[in-house]
Scaffold this motif. Structure first.
Motif, PDB file in Angstrom:
ATOM      1  N   UNK A 295      51.807 -11.224  33.033  1.00  0.00           N
ATOM      2  CA  UNK A 295      51.245 -12.425  33.640  1.00  0.00           C
ATOM      3  C   UNK A 295      51.687 -13.622  32.805  1.00  0.00           C
ATOM      4  N   UNK A 296      52.208 -14.640  33.493  1.00  0.00           N
ATOM      5  CA  UNK A 296      52.856 -15.740  32.795  1.00  0.00           C
ATOM      6  C   UNK A 296      52.576 -17.042  33.528  1.00  0.00           C
ATOM      7  N   UNK A 297      52.728 -18.168  32.808  1.00  0.00           N
ATOM      8  CA  UNK A 297      52.671 -19.463  33.505  1.00  0.00           C
ATOM      9  C   UNK A 297      54.089 -19.896  33.891  1.00  0.00           C
ATOM     10  N   UNK A 298      55.015 -18.986  33.766  1.00  0.00           N
ATOM     11  CA  UNK A 298      56.430 -19.271  34.043  1.00  0.00           C
ATOM     12  C   UNK A 298      57.235 -19.255  32.759  1.00  0.00           C
ATOM     13  N   UNK A 299      56.492 -19.424  31.643  1.00  0.00           N
ATOM     14  CA  UNK A 299      57.143 -19.498  30.337  1.00  0.00           C
ATOM     15  C   UNK A 299      56.350 -18.745  29.276  1.00  0.00           C
ATOM     16  N   UNK A 300      55.037 -18.958  29.297  1.00  0.00           N
ATOM     17  CA  UNK A 300      54.164 -18.395  28.251  1.00  0.00           C
ATOM     18  C   UNK A 300      53.252 -17.308  28.827  1.00  0.00           C
ATOM     19  N   UNK A 301      52.893 -16.379  27.938  1.00  0.00           N
ATOM     20  CA  UNK A 301      51.917 -15.353  28.310  1.00  0.00           C
ATOM     21  C   UNK A 301      50.569 -16.032  28.608  1.00  0.00           C
ATOM     22  N   UNK A 302      50.004 -15.722  29.768  1.00  0.00           N
ATOM     23  CA  UNK A 302      48.725 -16.340  30.159  1.00  0.00           C
ATOM     24  C   UNK A 302      47.648 -16.102  29.095  1.00  0.00           C
ATOM     25  N   UNK A 303      47.557 -14.870  28.580  1.00  0.00           N
ATOM     26  CA  UNK A 303      46.457 -14.526  27.678  1.00  0.00           C
ATOM     27  C   UNK A 303      46.531 -15.251  26.329  1.00  0.00           C
ATOM     28  N   UNK A 304      47.679 -15.889  26.044  1.00  0.00           N
ATOM     29  CA  UNK A 304      47.797 -16.642  24.784  1.00  0.00           C
ATOM     30  C   UNK A 304      47.434 -18.123  24.937  1.00  0.00           C
TER      31      UNK A 304
END
Ligand code: AHG
Ligand code: MN
Ligand code: MN
Length: 336
Positions: A295-304
Motif C-alpha cells: 500500500x503506497x501513496x504512489x511513492x511512500x509506504x502508507x504505514x510510514x
C-alpha cells in the motif's frame, strides 16, 4: 475450510499474539462484532423501513451524510464505550475525536479510528457497503482523557485493524499483525464463523479498480499505468479487467481474494485524493501488507506516513505487490 470455529473462539485461541493484552482484544473485538451485527440487521432492512437516504447534513469533509452513516456511527461508538477497553474514538462522521467517559473507562488502553459506513452512497441501490476499523494503544496516560497524539500515530503502530463487508454475505476480516483472517456471518446462528484463514493476495492480479471518470484529471504516471493495463500488459494476461464498485471495502475485498490493484490517486482539484489516511488507508494498508500485498501513496509506504490531522486525505494505491511496484515505477518515470 473450517466453518466450525467462531470468531470469538479464534480470537481467544490467538490472543497470545496480541502483546501484553490477554483478554483485551477479545473484549474489544466483541464490541465491534456486536455493533456489526446490529448494523447488518439494519442494512438488511434497507428499502423496507425508512433508513435509506440523506439526513440533510454534511460531515466536516463536506460530504452528504446518509441516515445509515449516522446509525452505524452511533452503534459502533456505543458498543465501544460499553466496555472498559477504549478511551475514545475518531470517526469520519465526527468533527473531532470523541473522548469516552473516563470514570466508566478508567482502565482503557486503546483508541479506535473508524469509517462506520464505507461506500454509503451505495446503500440506496443495494450494493455492498462496509465498516473499517483501526486500533492503537494510547500513548497518553491510562485514566486520563485521550489526546490528539493518541489518534495521530503512524499506521505501523496499529495493533489491529479490519473491516466488515455487508455484501452477498456479511464478513468480518481482521488482522493483529499475524495474518489476515476472515469470518462469514451465519445469520441463523448469529455468529461469525471462520471461513478464510490466513488470506494471501496473489503477487500479480489482472484486476484494476479506479474511477476512470476522473481520467483527464489524473497525473501522467497514472494515465500511463491505465493505458498499460489496457494495452501493454504481457500477452498471457491480456486484457486486464476493470472493476470498480465505489465502496472501498468491496473493491478491496474482491482484489484481496482474486489479486488486483485499487487506486484513488490525486487529481487536479484534489491533490491528496479522496480517501482518508486514518479511517480508510491505514487499516486497509495494514491488512494488505499482512496479506502479502503493498500500500503506497504512489511513492511512500502508507504505514510510514506521519498523520498531521484527523481527516487528512492521501492518494492511495493498494493491492498485489507487483502491481503496486508497477504504478510506483510509472509515477517515478512521469513525475508531475
Ligand atoms: P465513504 O462512503 O465512507 O465516504 O467512502 C467512499 C469512498 C470509498 O468507499 C470509495 O472507494 C470512494 O469513496 C468512491 O469515490 P468516487 O465516487 O469518487 O469514485
Ligand atoms: Mn469510506
Ligand atoms: Mn463512510
Amino acid at each position: 475450510m473450517s466453518t466450525m470455529r467462531t470468531l470469538g473462539e479464534f480470537v481467544v485461541e490467538n490472543q497470545h499474539h496480541f502483546p501484553h493484552a490477554s483478554g483485551e482484544l477479545s473484549s474489544l473485538l466483541g464490541s465491534i462484532k456486536l455493533a456489526a451485527k446490529i448494523v447488518n440487521r439494519e442494512i438488511n432492512k434497507a428499502g423496507l423501513v425508512d433508513i435509506t437516504g440523506a439526513v440533510g447534513a454534511e460531515n466536516i469533509q463536506g460530504e452528504e451524510q446518509q441516515k445509515l452513516d449516522l446509525y452505524a456511527n452511533d452503534k459502533f461508538k456505543a458498543a465501544l464505550e460499553a466496555r472498559d477497553q477504549v478511551c475514545g474514538v475518531a470517526s469520519e462522521e465526527e468533527d473531532e475525536a470523541v473522548a469516552f467517559n473516563k470514570d466508566l473507562n478508567k482502565n482503557a488502553k486503546y483508541v479506535v479510528l473508524m469509517d462506520p459506513l464505507d461506500g454509503s452512497s451505495n446503500i440506496d441501490v443495494n450494493v455492498s457497503v462496509g465498516t473499517i476499523f483501526s486500533i492503537y494503544r494510547r500513548v497518553s496516560p491510562i485514566g486520563s482523557a485521550p489526546t490528539q497524539e493518541d489518534f495521530l500515530q503512524p499506521g505501523h503502530k496499529q495493533v489491529a485493524a479490519g473491516y466488515i463487508i455487508y455484501g452477498s454475505s456479511t464478513m468480518l476480516v481482521y488482522t493483529t499483525g499475524n495474518g489476515v483472517h476472515g469470518f462469514t456471518y451465519d445469520p441463523s446462528l448469529g455468529v461469525f464463523c471462520l471461513s478464510h484463514e490466513s488470506m494471501m493476495i496473489p503477487k500479480l492480479g489482472t484486476i484494476y479498480s479506479i474511477n476512470e471518470g476522473n481520467y483527464i484529471r489524473f497525473p501522467t504516471g497514472i494515465k500511463k499505468y491505465i493505458k498499460y493495463c489496457q494495452e501493454n500488459v504481457p500477452e498471457e494476461h491480456r486484457p486486464y479487467t476493470s472493476r470498480y464498485i465505489g465502496s472501498l471495502v468491496a473493491d478491496f475485498h474482491r482484489n484481496l481474494l482474486k489479486g488486483g490493484i485499487y487506486l484513488y490517486p490525486s487529481t487536479e482539484s484534489h491533490p491528496n485524493g479522496k480517501l482518508r489516511l486514518l479511517y480508510e488507508c491505514n487499516p486497509i494498508a495494514f491488512l494488505m501488507e499482512q496479506a502479502g500485498g503493498k500500500a503506497s501513496d504512489g511513492k511512500n509506504r502508507i504505514l510510514d506516513l506521519k498523520p498531521t490531522e484527523l481527516h487528512q486525505r492521501v492518494p492511495f494505491v493498494v493491492g498485489s505487490p507487483a502491481m503496486v511496484d508497477k504504478v510506483e515505477s510509472f509515477l517515478e518515470q512521469y513525475p508531475e
